[in-house]
Design a protein around this motif. Sequence first.
Motif, short mmCIF file in Angstrom:
data_model
loop_
_atom_site.label_atom_id
_atom_site.label_comp_id
_atom_site.label_asym_id
_atom_site.label_seq_id
_atom_site.Cartn_x
_atom_site.Cartn_y
_atom_site.Cartn_z
N ALA A 189 -9.91 -6.03 -14.36
CA ALA A 189 -8.71 -6.06 -13.53
C ALA A 189 -8.78 -5.04 -12.41
CB ALA A 189 -7.47 -5.80 -14.40
N VAL A 190 -9.35 -3.87 -12.68
CA VAL A 190 -9.49 -2.84 -11.65
C VAL A 190 -10.36 -3.35 -10.51
CG1 VAL A 190 -10.53 -0.58 -11.18
CG2 VAL A 190 -9.06 -0.88 -13.17
N ALA A 191 -11.48 -4.00 -10.85
CA ALA A 191 -12.36 -4.54 -9.82
C ALA A 191 -11.67 -5.62 -9.00
CB ALA A 191 -13.63 -5.09 -10.46
N LEU A 192 -10.94 -6.52 -9.67
CA LEU A 192 -10.24 -7.59 -8.97
C LEU A 192 -9.12 -7.02 -8.09
CD1 LEU A 192 -9.99 -10.28 -11.81
CD2 LEU A 192 -11.54 -10.26 -9.84
N CYS A 193 -8.43 -6.01 -8.60
CA CYS A 193 -7.32 -5.43 -7.84
C CYS A 193 -7.83 -4.74 -6.58
CB CYS A 193 -6.55 -4.43 -8.72
SG CYS A 193 -4.99 -3.90 -8.02
N ARG A 194 -9.00 -4.15 -6.66
CA ARG A 194 -9.57 -3.51 -5.47
C ARG A 194 -9.76 -4.52 -4.35
NH1 ARG A 194 -15.67 -0.83 -5.45
NH2 ARG A 194 -16.12 -1.20 -3.26
N PHE A 195 -10.32 -5.69 -4.66
CA PHE A 195 -10.51 -6.71 -3.64
C PHE A 195 -9.18 -7.30 -3.19
CE2 PHE A 195 -14.72 -6.74 -5.74
CZ PHE A 195 -15.50 -6.50 -4.62
N ALA A 196 -8.23 -7.42 -4.12
CA ALA A 196 -6.92 -7.95 -3.75
C ALA A 196 -6.20 -7.03 -2.77
CB ALA A 196 -6.07 -8.16 -5.01
N ILE A 197 -6.32 -5.72 -2.99
CA ILE A 197 -5.68 -4.77 -2.07
C ILE A 197 -6.34 -4.84 -0.70
CG2 ILE A 197 -5.31 -2.32 -1.61
CD1 ILE A 197 -5.01 -1.92 -4.63
N ASP A 198 -7.67 -4.99 -0.67
CA ASP A 198 -8.38 -5.11 0.61
C ASP A 198 -7.85 -6.29 1.43
OD1 ASP A 198 -10.12 -2.97 0.65
OD2 ASP A 198 -11.67 -4.01 -0.51
N ARG A 199 -7.57 -7.39 0.77
CA ARG A 199 -7.24 -8.63 1.48
C ARG A 199 -5.74 -8.87 1.63
NH1 ARG A 199 -11.94 -8.56 -0.56
NH2 ARG A 199 -13.68 -9.87 0.14
N LEU A 200 -4.95 -8.41 0.64
CA LEU A 200 -3.54 -8.77 0.63
C LEU A 200 -2.60 -7.58 0.78
CD1 LEU A 200 -3.69 -11.29 -2.37
CD2 LEU A 200 -3.73 -11.83 0.09
N GLY A 201 -3.05 -6.37 0.44
CA GLY A 201 -2.17 -5.22 0.48
C GLY A 201 -1.74 -4.79 -0.90
N LEU A 202 -1.01 -3.68 -0.96
CA LEU A 202 -0.62 -3.09 -2.25
C LEU A 202 0.43 -3.92 -2.98
CD1 LEU A 202 -0.48 0.67 -1.22
CD2 LEU A 202 -2.10 -0.38 -2.79
N ALA A 215 -4.86 -5.46 -18.99
CA ALA A 215 -5.44 -5.78 -17.68
C ALA A 215 -4.37 -5.68 -16.59
CB ALA A 215 -6.05 -7.17 -17.70
N GLY A 216 -3.20 -6.22 -16.87
CA GLY A 216 -2.09 -6.09 -15.92
C GLY A 216 -1.73 -4.64 -15.67
N GLU A 217 -1.70 -3.83 -16.74
CA GLU A 217 -1.42 -2.40 -16.60
C GLU A 217 -2.48 -1.73 -15.74
OE1 GLU A 217 1.04 -0.55 -17.75
OE2 GLU A 217 2.09 -1.88 -19.12
N GLY A 218 -3.75 -2.13 -15.92
CA GLY A 218 -4.82 -1.54 -15.12
C GLY A 218 -4.66 -1.82 -13.63
N GLY A 219 -4.28 -3.05 -13.29
CA GLY A 219 -4.05 -3.38 -11.89
C GLY A 219 -2.93 -2.56 -11.29
N MET A 220 -1.84 -2.40 -12.03
CA MET A 220 -0.73 -1.59 -11.51
C MET A 220 -1.12 -0.13 -11.36
SD MET A 220 2.75 -3.11 -13.25
CE MET A 220 2.19 -3.02 -14.96
N THR A 221 -2.01 0.35 -12.22
CA THR A 221 -2.44 1.74 -12.13
C THR A 221 -3.24 2.00 -10.86
OG1 THR A 221 -2.49 1.88 -14.54
CG2 THR A 221 -3.66 3.58 -13.33
N VAL A 222 -4.06 1.04 -10.44
CA VAL A 222 -4.78 1.19 -9.17
C VAL A 222 -3.79 1.33 -8.02
CG1 VAL A 222 -6.36 0.10 -7.54
CG2 VAL A 222 -6.80 -0.06 -9.99
N VAL A 223 -2.76 0.50 -8.02
CA VAL A 223 -1.74 0.56 -6.98
C VAL A 223 -1.04 1.91 -7.00
CG1 VAL A 223 0.44 -0.45 -6.17
CG2 VAL A 223 -1.41 -1.94 -6.98
N LEU A 224 -0.67 2.38 -8.19
CA LEU A 224 0.01 3.66 -8.32
C LEU A 224 -0.86 4.80 -7.79
CD1 LEU A 224 2.17 5.62 -9.40
CD2 LEU A 224 1.00 5.52 -11.62
N ARG A 225 -2.09 4.85 -8.21
CA ARG A 225 -2.96 5.95 -7.80
C ARG A 225 -3.20 5.94 -6.30
NH1 ARG A 225 -7.71 6.91 -12.28
NH2 ARG A 225 -6.33 7.51 -14.00
#
Length: 424
Positions: free
Chosen positions: A281-294, A330-340
Motif C-alpha cells: 500500500a505504501v508503494a501504491l500510495c506513493r505513485f497515487a500521490i504523484d499523479r492525483l495528490g494527497l 494496508a488502508g492504514e499504511g496509505g493514510m500514514t504516508v499522507v500524514l507523514r
Amino acid sequence: MTDFVIAGPRHALPPQLSLLRRIYLPRTADAGAFAMSTYGIPLIVLATTQSATLTGIAFALEWLPRLAAFSLAGQVVDRHGTKRVFRIASVLRALVVVAAAFILPTQAGGTGATITVMALAAITGVVTEFSYIAAETAGATASKDAGDRAHRVQSVLLGIDQTATLAGPAFAGFLLHAVGVTGTLLTMAACSLLGALLAPWHRESRLVPPPAPALAGLRTGWKTLVSIPALAWLITGLTVSNMATGVLQAAAPVIVVQHLGQSSAAVGLIWSAAAAASLLAVALCRFAIDRLGLWPAGAASAAVAALAGLAVSQAGDYTSFLVLTAVLMAGEGGMTVVLRTLRSHLIPEPVFGATLAVTILAMLTPFPLAGIVVALTPAAALGHVLTACAGLQAAGLACAFWRLRREPAMRSPRTTQPGAATTP
C-alpha cells in the motif's frame, strides 16, 4: 518574542552524508529494535509467567509509559537535537534489555520474574519513544529538504518501519523458540546498539528554544497543531480509526486462539501478512500521490480501511480474518504516508519535535484504552465490540476526509509552508 540559541560550533560544517547513511540506516536498526520489543516482550511475558492476563497487562504497560513520555520526548529532541537523543535512548534501551537478560535466568518464575518482565515492558516503552521521536524528527527534516519529493522520503521511512513490523513478530517468535529468553533479549540489545553506532556523530548546528517546563512543550505542540487545520482534521480522523485498530490488535489473540481454534503462531502470521500488505500500500500510495495528490490518495486509503474494518468484525474463519486484517492495515499504511508527508511540510522545524509528540500522543491514546476495553469485555462479546468500533472508525474517517476535501494542502504533493499558510 522567544529567544533562540545556536547548538553546535558556529562555523562548523557538518559532513554531507547521504540519506542512506544519516537517515535510513539508523532508522532501520531502530525499527528492528522497536518491532522486536513491541512484539517480542509480550511473548517473553507469556513464556515467563504462563499467564494470558499478565500478557494483556504487559500490553498496557508498554503503551501507557510511552504516552506519558511523548511531550517530554518532543521537547528534549527540540532542545538537544535528534542525534544525541537518538543515541542516548538507543544505548539506554540496550542496557535495560541486557540487564533483564542476565536477571531473568536467576529467577525461576514467581513474583521476581513477573516484576522483571513488567518493568522491562514499561522502561523499554519509554526509551523507545525518545528514539522514535528523534528518528521521526530527523526524517521530517530530510523531507523538508526534499521539497516536492517529500512523500518519497516518507514512503521509504514507512517502508522501513513496515518491513521491521513484517519481520519482527516472526523473528522474535523464532528466537524465543530457538535460543530462549536470554538470546532474544540480547538480540534486541544488539539492534539498539547498532542504531546508536550508525547515527551520525557530527554535532548539529541549529536554532533551539531555551529550556522550558515539560508541559510547555505539550502546550507548544498543541497550539501549533490547532493552528494547522488540515493536519488537525487528519489527526482527528486517524485517532478515531486507531481505536478500532487497537481493539483488533488487543483482541486478536483471543479471537484467533479461542474463537477460531488456531495456535499463537497464527496470530504472528496475521501481523506479518498485515505488514506485507502495508508495504504494498505504501508503494501504491506513493505513485497515487504523484499523479492525483494527497487528498484522493488519502480518501481512497480511508475507504479501504473503513470497509475492511466493518468486514473483519464479521469474519467467521481464520483465512477471512487474516485477509481482511491485512486489507485494513494496508488502508492504514496509505493514510500514514499522507500524514507523514503533510506534517513534514506544515510543522515549523523549531517546534517540530513538540508538535510531533502531540500528534503521536493523540493517535496512540486509543491503544491502552483498547486494551482496557478488551480486558473488560467477555470473550463472547468481542465481535460486537469490534463491530461498534468499526462503525465509529468509518464515521470518523468519513467526517475527517469530507472536511479535508477543500484544504489547499491536500490537493497536491507539494504543500505550503506554515509560515505563509497560517499566519494572518
